[in-house]
Scaffold this motif. Structure first.
Motif, PDB file in Angstrom:
ATOM      1  N   GLY A 328       1.489  -1.275   0.096  1.00  0.00           N
ATOM      2  CA  GLY A 328       0.015   0.297   0.088  1.00  0.00           C
ATOM      3  C   GLY A 328       0.951   1.313   0.320  1.00  0.00           C
ATOM      4  N   GLN A 355     -18.821   4.709  -2.463  1.00  0.00           N
ATOM      5  CA  GLN A 355     -16.906   4.472  -3.367  1.00  0.00           C
ATOM      6  C   GLN A 355     -15.809   3.913  -1.821  1.00  0.00           C
ATOM      7  OE1 GLN A 355     -17.267   8.633  -4.099  1.00  0.00           O
ATOM      8  NE2 GLN A 355     -17.456   7.609  -6.942  1.00  0.00           N
ATOM      9  N   ALA A 358     -16.205   0.461  -0.893  1.00  0.00           N
ATOM     10  CA  ALA A 358     -14.599  -0.193  -1.869  1.00  0.00           C
ATOM     11  C   ALA A 358     -13.454   0.241  -2.155  1.00  0.00           C
ATOM     12  CB  ALA A 358     -15.635   0.328  -3.434  1.00  0.00           C
ATOM     13  N   ARG A 359     -12.946   1.445  -1.494  1.00  0.00           N
ATOM     14  CA  ARG A 359     -11.509   1.423  -1.569  1.00  0.00           C
ATOM     15  C   ARG A 359     -11.504   0.452  -0.666  1.00  0.00           C
ATOM     16  NH1 ARG A 359     -10.111   7.388  -1.022  1.00  0.00           N
ATOM     17  NH2 ARG A 359     -10.904   7.565  -3.050  1.00  0.00           N
ATOM     18  N   TYR A 360     -11.127   0.531   0.290  1.00  0.00           N
ATOM     19  CA  TYR A 360     -11.380  -0.672   1.525  1.00  0.00           C
ATOM     20  C   TYR A 360     -10.707  -2.307   1.387  1.00  0.00           C
ATOM     21  CZ  TYR A 360     -10.917  -3.414   6.246  1.00  0.00           C
ATOM     22  OH  TYR A 360     -10.452  -4.101   6.397  1.00  0.00           O
ATOM     23  N   GLY A 361     -11.785  -2.395   0.208  1.00  0.00           N
ATOM     24  CA  GLY A 361     -11.640  -3.705  -0.400  1.00  0.00           C
ATOM     25  C   GLY A 361     -10.678  -3.974  -1.316  1.00  0.00           C
ATOM     26  N   GLU A 362     -10.556  -3.182  -2.291  1.00  0.00           N
ATOM     27  CA  GLU A 362      -9.357  -3.153  -3.360  1.00  0.00           C
ATOM     28  C   GLU A 362      -7.963  -2.969  -2.588  1.00  0.00           C
ATOM     29  OE1 GLU A 362      -9.899   0.792  -5.326  1.00  0.00           O
ATOM     30  OE2 GLU A 362     -11.872  -0.068  -6.287  1.00  0.00           O
ATOM     31  N   ALA A 363      -8.144  -2.021  -1.305  1.00  0.00           N
ATOM     32  CA  ALA A 363      -6.471  -1.991  -0.060  1.00  0.00           C
ATOM     33  C   ALA A 363      -6.780  -3.219   0.252  1.00  0.00           C
ATOM     34  CB  ALA A 363      -6.786  -1.689   0.584  1.00  0.00           C
ATOM     35  N   ARG A 365      -6.858  -6.711  -0.940  1.00  0.00           N
ATOM     36  CA  ARG A 365      -6.258  -7.252  -2.201  1.00  0.00           C
ATOM     37  C   ARG A 365      -4.496  -6.977  -2.177  1.00  0.00           C
ATOM     38  NH1 ARG A 365      -9.303  -6.443  -7.861  1.00  0.00           N
ATOM     39  NH2 ARG A 365      -9.690  -4.670  -7.138  1.00  0.00           N
ATOM     40  N   ALA A 366      -4.391  -6.274  -1.580  1.00  0.00           N
ATOM     41  CA  ALA A 366      -2.140  -5.595  -1.395  1.00  0.00           C
ATOM     42  C   ALA A 366      -2.240  -6.341  -0.199  1.00  0.00           C
ATOM     43  CB  ALA A 366      -2.292  -4.410  -2.133  1.00  0.00           C
TER      44      ALA A 366
END
Length: 452
Positions: A328, A355, A358-363, A365-366
């Protein structure tokens, strides 16, 4: 230098306080009554004499013009920085126009301290970055030490995997019967293995059994995340570079900021402290006006003592930051500063609650072990949600629940009062437990309001 024509707000001054007691005591000294011979200079110094219990007043001086941040000196015996007299002086300076005269020459008792600070600042600038670098004198010895530590961490992670397997083989109910002692013993083994990140997660496991309805589910979730971290370490050579760096950081290995310096005007979004019996950790969130990056600064102090780094919320400073390694790359180190923190009308851009989720969900993954991400919500309204609270979008049919910890803080009522049923902009941390508001701005013009 600090713009003497634009004063700080009372909230920005009180953000400097090392603890609640200092905040209360400083507030009582924020009126003109106990003060005499006050003044301020164009270079950002503020001074005054404060009447105390003794026959001689306390000599108090604050330097706001140094790019390294506010500094304080007072003849009182307090060991807190800033002391209540420094806070009171700054509150007086930030209050009514003319309460502290401007454009004065510093008195004889304040000038030597101010001159010494400026002399040391000049020497540091002349030395440059190389003058303060502390590289390893023996890179080969450092490499061997790192290898030995990695071996110990591997042994600890392997042992932890066996303990997790034993727990699942015996059933989660056995965790409730074993009590906290088993987990503390396991955590101590991880400390011996020089894996403080694993030790911290093991201690969190120990607090879950018998913690309320649904604790077996929460325990299984945390065991799965700990197992994933173990496996990440044991197979780190197969991971992408960013994820491998994240695993090393989560395990607890020390890292250094290796990203290129990014110069920007950084808005101080939030500052708050957490602590335990041994350490106080200060978290400072910054947002870059040009880079649009949000970064986290961490600083530490011994238990009961505030860390040195202090950046009042709502101010902006021009400085360089360098990112630490990791997927991140949120954490950063504060580098060279080019101006002292100053008031600003700058605000971060916001997103909707949908949004933000969704931003937390994307993070994740990393970084699967990520508890939350920094998010600014635009035009949200605090509203009751049964026994809890939520932030509802003013222009959309979506909302985010507040975390249980946020619902128990006084800052929630400050947020509700600031909103008054109208939309506000809120910065905070969004994660699997909900949203924790840290700072808010009213619609239109208005200063940042600290909520933590």
């Amino acid at each position: 230098m600090t713009q003497q024509g634009v004063r700080w707000s009372a909230d920005q001054v009180l953000a400097l306080a090392p603890d609640t007691a200092s905040r209360k005591a400083g507030s009582k000294l924020g009126a003109a009554g106990p003060w005499s011979e006050t003044g301020s200079s164009a270079e950002g110094a503020v001074w005054g004499l404060c009447k105390g219990s003794g026959s001689r007043p306390y000599q108090t001086v604050v330097d706001l013009g140094d790019v390294s941040g506010p500094a304080y000196d007072c003849s009182c015996p307090s060991r807190k920085f800033p002391c209540k007299h420094a806070l009171g002086l700054l509150l007086l300076w930030s209050g009514a126009e003319g309460a502290v005269p401007r454009g004065r020459q510093a008195p004889d008792w304040a000038e030597p301290w101010l001159a010494g600070r400026r002399r040391r600042a000049e020497e540091q600038r002349a030395a440059g970055p190389e003058g303060s670098a502390s590289g390893s004198a023996d890179p080969e010895a450092a490499r061997r030490r790192a290898e030995r530590r990695a071996e110990r961490v591997t042994a600890g992670a392997t042992e932890l995997e066996q303990r997790l397997a034993d727990l699942l083989r015996g059933g989660l109910a056995s965790a409730e019967q074993a009590g906290y002692g088993l987990w503390e013993e396991t955590a101590a083994r991880m400390v011996d293995a020089q894996a403080p990140g694993l030790a911290a997660r093991v201690r969190e496991l120990g607090a879950i059994p018998s913690s309320g309805p649904g604790w077996p589910v929460r325990l299984l979730e945390e065991c799965a995340l700990l197992h994933l971290l173990d496996q990440g370490w044991l197979r780190r050579e197969r991971l992408p570079a960013g994820l491998a760096a994240t695993v090393r950081s989560r395990v607890g290995l020390p890292t250094t900021a290796d990203g290129p310096p990014v110069r920007d005007r950084w808005l101080v979004l939030a500052q708050y402290d957490t602590g335990d019996a041994k350490l106080t950790t200060r978290r400072v969130w910054l947002h870059g006006a040009e880079s649009h990056r949000t970064v986290l600064l961490l600083s530490y102090g011994a238990a009961g003592r505030a860390p040195e780094l202090t950046l009042p919320v709502g101010l902006v400073l021009e400085a360089e930051v360098s990112a630490y390694p990791g997927a991140g790359r949120r954490r950063a180190a504060l580098g060279e500063r080019f101006a002292a923190p100053a008031p600003t009308a700058l605000r971060p851009p916001g997103v909707t609650t949908a949004q933000a989720a969704a931003r937390y969900g994307e993070a994740l993954r990393a970084d699967p072990w990520l508890d939350s991400v920094p998010v600014t919500l635009d035009r949200v309204i605090p509203a009751p949600d049964g026994d809890s609270w939520q932030l509802a979008d003013a222009d959309a049919d979506s909302a985010l629940p507040l975390t249980p910890a946020a619902c128990s803080r006084p800052g929630l009522w400050r947020l509700v009062a600031l909103s008054g049923g109208a939309p506000v902009k809120v910065f905070g941390e969004c994660g699997h437990r909900g949203f924790t508001p840290l700072t808010a701005w009213p619609e239109g013009a208005g200063e940042a309001v600290r909520l933590c």
